[in-house]
Structure formats: structure tokens, C-alpha cells
Design an enzyme around this catalytic site. Structure first.
Site, PDB file in Angstrom:
ATOM      1  N   SER A   1       0.860  -1.224   0.074  1.00 50.32           N
ATOM      2  CA  SER A   1      -0.114  -0.033  -0.028  1.00 50.32           C
ATOM      3  C   SER A   1       0.946   1.110  -0.028  1.00 50.32           C
ATOM      4  O   SER A   1       2.063   1.146   0.201  1.00 50.32           O
ATOM      5  CB  SER A   1      -0.945  -0.111   1.218  1.00 50.32           C
ATOM      6  OG  SER A   1      -0.164   0.129   2.515  1.00 50.32           O
TER       7      SER A   1
ATOM      8  N   SER B   1      10.505  10.983   7.977  1.00 51.66           N
ATOM      9  CA  SER B   1       9.403  12.087   7.767  1.00 51.66           C
ATOM     10  C   SER B   1       9.904  13.299   8.350  1.00 51.66           C
ATOM     11  O   SER B   1      10.723  13.429   9.126  1.00 51.66           O
ATOM     12  CB  SER B   1       8.110  11.563   8.478  1.00 51.66           C
ATOM     13  OG  SER B   1       7.148  12.482   8.545  1.00 51.66           O
TER      14      SER B   1
ATOM     15  N   TYR C   1       5.503   9.171  16.886  1.00 50.97           N
ATOM     16  CA  TYR C   1       5.723   9.218  15.436  1.00 50.97           C
ATOM     17  C   TYR C   1       6.925   9.970  15.115  1.00 50.97           C
ATOM     18  O   TYR C   1       7.815   9.490  14.517  1.00 50.97           O
ATOM     19  CB  TYR C   1       4.502   9.614  14.663  1.00 50.97           C
ATOM     20  CG  TYR C   1       4.858   9.282  13.186  1.00 50.97           C
ATOM     21  CD1 TYR C   1       4.564   8.391  12.524  1.00 50.97           C
ATOM     22  CD2 TYR C   1       5.038  10.613  12.440  1.00 50.97           C
ATOM     23  CE1 TYR C   1       4.810   8.246  11.037  1.00 50.97           C
ATOM     24  CE2 TYR C   1       5.088  10.635  10.962  1.00 50.97           C
ATOM     25  CZ  TYR C   1       5.158   9.115  10.540  1.00 50.97           C
ATOM     26  OH  TYR C   1       5.162   9.339   8.949  1.00 50.97           O
TER      27      TYR C   1
ATOM     28  N   LYS D   1      10.636   8.506  13.772  1.00 48.87           N
ATOM     29  CA  LYS D   1      11.012   9.089  12.341  1.00 48.87           C
ATOM     30  C   LYS D   1      12.285   9.664  12.429  1.00 48.87           C
ATOM     31  O   LYS D   1      13.109   9.619  11.503  1.00 48.87           O
ATOM     32  CB  LYS D   1      10.112   9.827  11.605  1.00 48.87           C
ATOM     33  CG  LYS D   1       8.886   8.814  11.164  1.00 48.87           C
ATOM     34  CD  LYS D   1       9.058   7.652  10.374  1.00 48.87           C
ATOM     35  CE  LYS D   1       8.235   7.036   9.749  1.00 48.87           C
ATOM     36  NZ  LYS D   1       8.484   6.220   8.844  1.00 48.87           N
TER      37      LYS D   1
END
Length: 255
Positions: A15, A157, A168, A172
């Protein structure tokens, strides 16, 4: 390093950015081993692209050493005559599942269990696959005049680089921080390591089920398209001077 007739491992390959990366590699006559936990999506993509060029060995969780070892063994056996070129590691999650609660007012602050869940997948899962692919790349006969044996591309990110979202963002930031030390550790063996840090891209990961909404990039004033990520992956593979760096792919946006 070339793509044609080389094998690449793509995590999160069923995905989003991973899926587009799989398609782009196959379009350039590469071979891809897909690692993902989504069995239905993995099988569907393999059928769409033809098992000759894309192979999904079944569900594999990046946080499990045993499952990743098993998946890699199946992929390497399936493509036993194709040299391994490297890995593009795209798997990751933004938020923990709803049953893992936060703390503080309305449970909106990041609890240890929430933090651990994200770190386990985004950081430790990334390194789990990177290390095991690295071990396979060490066995390669060097390619070309530079003696290159392969490349490991991780996905960070701008959230990590700019310091937002505790779980998160921290995971990252750590993935970005891995790029140079890993490049230094593997350089004597001709293995490169880089990280790509996207801004908001038009993929399912943007749908977090919360009221958080990513702003558009500065210019172009929109979300990134998955093929713009995969184009960067392709260029990084082909150009051997990409090593030890973190590439921002964010249209000028700062988190």
C-alpha cells in the site's frame, strides 16, 4: 547501481508509498519481494504485476525477527538466480491502535505503551529488516567499478526532522538518524544507506481517523504523489553518490 534484473525488498509494499515503489521498480524490469502484514493486498498486488516480477511470501510483521527471516528466505529462494540490490523500507504507522490508551486530560497525551508501540514498528521494525537485508548484501559479489554491493533506503518523515507528534516524530527522527551511522558501518563492504523524509503524501496513511489534517506543501501547493517518492527512490539507487544522507521531499513545508 542498476535496477534491471536486480531484486529489491520493499516493506509496506502492499500500500501507499511502498506499493508505488514496487510498481516503479517492476516497470524498470526489476524484481521485487514484497513484505507486508496485509495478506489480501499483498496477494492482489502480486497478481496484478505477475509473480515473475513481484513476489509476496505471505504475511510478515517487521517487528518479528523470525517472520522477516522466513519471508526473506522465501523471496531469495523464489528469485534464486537474481542478485539482491537492496531494500526500500516503507512500513510504518502514525498512531497506535485505539485500545492502547494515552494519559492525562481525556487520555490525549502519549503514554509509554503508545510510544513503545510506535517505536517497535517504525524504528525497531525498520532496523530489523535493514540488518537482515544488510547481512544478505554482504554475500554479494561487488557490482561495477566502485565495488558496490547494494543499498538500504529507509523512510523517515519531516515530522521527525521538525519535531512534532511525540511517538511518530521521535521514531522517524531516529530513522533519519540511522542513515549516516549505518552508511559508515557498511561502507567498507560497498553498501550504501540513505533515508527519504517525505512531507504529506496522498496515501492511506494520511487518513488517521482523527481531526489532524496535514497542510499542503508550499509549492507545489498540494500533497505529494506516490510516484514522486518512487522517482526519488529510483534516482537514489542509480546514483552512487547518494549515501549517508537524509533527503527532504516536502515541497518546502515545515511541520
Amino acid at each position: 547501481m542498476k535496477i534491471e534484473n536486480r531484486l529489491y525488498i520493499v516493506t509496506g509494499g502492499a500500500s501507499g508509498l511502498g506499493k508505488q515503489t514496487v510498481k516503479s521498480l517492476v516497470a524498470l524490469r526489476g524484481y521485487v519481494g514484497i513484505i507486508d502484514i496485509n495478506i489480501e493486498a499483498g496477494n492482489e498486488l502480486m497478481k496484478e504485476l505477475d509473480e515473475k516480477h513481484a513476489y509476496f511470501p505471505g504475511k510478515a510483521d517487521v517487528t518479528s525477527e523470525a517472520q522477516i527471516e522466513n519471508a526473506l528466505e522465501k523471496i531469495m529462494t523464489h528469485y534464486k538466480d537474481c542478485p539482491l540490490g537492496g531494500a526500500i523500507l516503507c512500513s510504518g504507522v502514525v498512531l497506535p491502535p485505539s485500545h492502547i490508551k494515552g494519559y492525562g486530560p481525556e487520555n490525549k497525551l502519549t503514554s509509554y505503551q503508545q510510544f513503545k508501540h510506535i517505536i517497535d514498528i517504525n524504528l525497531l521494525g525498520t532496523y530489523n529488516v535493514a540488518q537482515k537485508v544488510g547481512d544478505l548484501l554482504l554475500k554479494n559479489q561487488p557490482f561495477g567499478d566502485d565495488g558496490e554491493r547494494g543499498i538500504i533506503i529507509t523512510t523517515s518523515s519531516i515530522i521527525g526532522l521538525d519535531g512534532a507528534i511525540v511517538g511518530y516524530g521521535t521514531s522517524k527522527a531516529a530513522v533519519a538518524g540511522l542513515a549516516l551511522p549505518l552508511a559508515r558501518e557498511l561502507s567498507e563492504f560497498g553498501i550504501r544507506s540513505i533515508s527519504i523524509a517525505p512531507g504529506p503524501f496522498d496515501t492511506p496513511i494520511l487518513d488517521t481517523g482523527t481531526d489532524m489534517k496535514a497542510p499542503p506543501c508550499l509549492f507545489p501547493s498540494r500533497y505529494g504523489q506516490p510516484n514522486e517518492f518512487s522517482d526519488t527512490v529510483i534516482h537514489a539507487i542509480i546514483n552512487p553518490m547518494f549515501n549517508g544522507s537524509v533527503i527532504r521531499l516536502d515541497g518546502g513545508l515545515r511541520a
